[in-house]
Design an enzyme around this catalytic site. Sequence first.
Site, PDB file in Angstrom:
ATOM      1  N   HIS A  20       0.825  -1.208   0.000  1.00  0.00           N
ATOM      2  CA  HIS A  20       0.000   0.000   0.000  1.00  0.00           C
ATOM      3  C   HIS A  20       0.864   1.266   0.000  1.00  0.00           C
ATOM      4  O   HIS A  20       0.447   2.305   0.528  1.00  0.00           O
ATOM      5  CB  HIS A  20      -1.008  -0.016   1.165  1.00  0.00           C
ATOM      6  CG  HIS A  20      -2.015  -1.126   1.006  1.00  0.00           C
ATOM      7  ND1 HIS A  20      -3.099  -1.014   0.180  1.00  0.00           N
ATOM      8  CD2 HIS A  20      -2.051  -2.377   1.525  1.00  0.00           C
ATOM      9  CE1 HIS A  20      -3.789  -2.151   0.222  1.00  0.00           C
ATOM     10  NE2 HIS A  20      -3.162  -2.996   1.020  1.00  0.00           N
ATOM     11  N   THR A  21       2.034   1.154  -0.566  1.00  0.00           N
ATOM     12  CA  THR A  21       2.875   2.332  -0.794  1.00  0.00           C
ATOM     13  C   THR A  21       2.862   2.740  -2.266  1.00  0.00           C
ATOM     14  O   THR A  21       3.136   3.896  -2.578  1.00  0.00           O
ATOM     15  CB  THR A  21       4.338   2.064  -0.394  1.00  0.00           C
ATOM     16  OG1 THR A  21       4.717   0.786  -0.906  1.00  0.00           O
ATOM     17  CG2 THR A  21       4.537   2.093   1.112  1.00  0.00           C
ATOM     18  N   ASP A  22       2.542   1.797  -3.171  1.00  0.00           N
ATOM     19  CA  ASP A  22       2.734   2.120  -4.596  1.00  0.00           C
ATOM     20  C   ASP A  22       1.887   3.309  -5.041  1.00  0.00           C
ATOM     21  O   ASP A  22       2.385   4.240  -5.670  1.00  0.00           O
ATOM     22  CB  ASP A  22       2.574   0.894  -5.519  1.00  0.00           C
ATOM     23  CG  ASP A  22       1.226   0.195  -5.478  1.00  0.00           C
ATOM     24  OD1 ASP A  22       0.386   0.521  -4.617  1.00  0.00           O
ATOM     25  OD2 ASP A  22       1.019  -0.702  -6.330  1.00  0.00           O
ATOM     26  N   SER A  53     -10.427 -18.811 -23.718  1.00  0.00           N
ATOM     27  CA  SER A  53     -10.758 -19.979 -22.896  1.00  0.00           C
ATOM     28  C   SER A  53      -9.738 -20.112 -21.782  1.00  0.00           C
ATOM     29  O   SER A  53      -8.622 -19.582 -21.872  1.00  0.00           O
ATOM     30  CB  SER A  53     -10.785 -21.246 -23.750  1.00  0.00           C
ATOM     31  OG  SER A  53      -9.522 -21.448 -24.335  1.00  0.00           O
ATOM     32  N   GLY A 106      -6.686 -15.043  -6.798  1.00  0.00           N
ATOM     33  CA  GLY A 106      -7.179 -14.138  -5.749  1.00  0.00           C
ATOM     34  C   GLY A 106      -6.492 -14.362  -4.417  1.00  0.00           C
ATOM     35  O   GLY A 106      -7.105 -14.236  -3.367  1.00  0.00           O
ATOM     36  N   SER A 110      -0.922 -11.804  -7.335  1.00  0.00           N
ATOM     37  CA  SER A 110      -1.064 -11.104  -8.615  1.00  0.00           C
ATOM     38  C   SER A 110      -1.430 -11.998  -9.788  1.00  0.00           C
ATOM     39  O   SER A 110      -0.865 -11.865 -10.881  1.00  0.00           O
ATOM     40  CB  SER A 110       0.203 -10.307  -8.948  1.00  0.00           C
ATOM     41  OG  SER A 110       0.404  -9.327  -7.992  1.00  0.00           O
ATOM     42  N   SER A 112      -4.185 -11.662 -11.311  1.00  0.00           N
ATOM     43  CA  SER A 112      -4.810 -10.750 -12.286  1.00  0.00           C
ATOM     44  C   SER A 112      -3.760 -10.048 -13.127  1.00  0.00           C
ATOM     45  O   SER A 112      -3.869  -9.992 -14.359  1.00  0.00           O
ATOM     46  CB  SER A 112      -5.636  -9.659 -11.604  1.00  0.00           C
ATOM     47  OG  SER A 112      -6.196 -10.089 -10.418  1.00  0.00           O
ATOM     48  N   GLU A 144      -6.803  -2.482 -15.643  1.00  0.00           N
ATOM     49  CA  GLU A 144      -7.383  -2.915 -14.357  1.00  0.00           C
ATOM     50  C   GLU A 144      -8.127  -1.756 -13.683  1.00  0.00           C
ATOM     51  O   GLU A 144      -9.207  -1.933 -13.120  1.00  0.00           O
ATOM     52  CB  GLU A 144      -6.299  -3.489 -13.436  1.00  0.00           C
ATOM     53  CG  GLU A 144      -6.909  -4.008 -12.153  1.00  0.00           C
ATOM     54  CD  GLU A 144      -6.218  -5.210 -11.546  1.00  0.00           C
ATOM     55  OE1 GLU A 144      -5.341  -5.811 -12.194  1.00  0.00           O
ATOM     56  OE2 GLU A 144      -6.570  -5.541 -10.405  1.00  0.00           O
ATOM     57  N   ASP A 156       2.119  -4.534  -9.224  1.00  0.00           N
ATOM     58  CA  ASP A 156       1.948  -5.922  -9.658  1.00  0.00           C
ATOM     59  C   ASP A 156       2.293  -6.090 -11.138  1.00  0.00           C
ATOM     60  O   ASP A 156       3.006  -7.024 -11.523  1.00  0.00           O
ATOM     61  CB  ASP A 156       0.510  -6.387  -9.406  1.00  0.00           C
ATOM     62  CG  ASP A 156       0.119  -6.245  -7.949  1.00  0.00           C
ATOM     63  OD1 ASP A 156       1.014  -6.010  -7.112  1.00  0.00           O
ATOM     64  OD2 ASP A 156      -1.079  -6.357  -7.650  1.00  0.00           O
TER      65      ASP A 156
END
Length: 368
Positions: A20-22, A53, A106, A110, A112, A144, A156
């Site tokens: 939570h710094t990025d 798929s 999830g 990362s 995603s 995203e 990420d």
Amino acid sequence: MLQTERHFFAPGRVNLIGDHTDYNGGLVFPAALNMGTYLTVSKSDNDKLCHFSSENDTITFELDTSTLQRQNAWVDYPLGVFKEFADQGYLTSGYKFHYQGNLPIGASLSSSASIEMVTAVAINAIHDNPFTTLELVQMAQHAENNFVGMNCGIMDQFASGFGQKDCAIALDCNSLNYEHVPLEMQGLKFIITNTDKKRGLVDSAYNQRRAECQQALALLQAHTPIDNLCQLTVQQFDELAALLSGNILKRARHAVSEHARVKEAVTALKQGDMSHFGLLMNDSHNSLRDDYEVSCPELDFLAEQAQQFKGVLGSRMTGAGFGGCTVTLIQENQIDAFIQQMGDAYQQHFNLKADFYIAEIGPGAKEV
Ligand code: GLA
């Protein structure tokens, strides 16, 4: 143009320290894993259609890429990237995209970003590589943010794009300057423990934290000329802290202190001071738990038990939080005992089975 089948891979990442710094313009220190998403691209029979798929679930459908719409399914990650390319004049149709992965989904490793990055590298290759890796990373993040609706920072996608074997990436998310720092492990390993806790509402809680940091920044900017929270040293922040209160104060305090910890941790690693690195990991966990409030009982249990375990130098949650994984720095010869005993204790406490992965650090997204 694509004549035959082509194969691509993009890794997930483990963030060693700096969460939570990025999006606060701070430092992060992730490393690309050798687990990730594989993509096979081949020509489809119909030039107007693209076909997606996956093997993780059974969603398979086709669509005209000129009508790129959010589907509220995993396919939004590739579709968002398709849209990024289409917006730049590279409409891509007439292909089959088949995804396979070996990352837990999830679980804050990362998955995603690895789907986005493997898609970006593949579409770029189809069009003979008009974009640089940094541009692909930015397009993936943008996809995203704007297509999927998760207001994530750049860490990420950057880690997936710029990974290097056996190196972590010290990335300054403000300037985007980065350095590959060799992981000289001295008989230690990073082990990842997956809580296997199903995460709910992560995106909205994440976006809320981000908004709270914006509020803190706006309040501080009325008194001091800064562009982001992580520009402040801990001492400067302490002098201004009276301007903030409640959750806003806590969120900002985490961002500033976590940024300072990453700086210290990168230096510790370069100096081979792994004990210090481990202590900073513990501090990071405490701050994410108490100030940022993105941990959960499962993550706290795993991190706190690990911190007491023989041969462990440090342990923390990694990634966005609310579930997902911890990362633990441990002596290699204690790993078997760790997996056995931590697995049993976790199962007893939460009736959940933890999964363990010894982090193997590999290269970034590429054609294979
Ligand atoms: C998620 C986001 C990243 C980062 C982390 C927390 O993984 O995608 O941008 O903010 O959470 O460090």
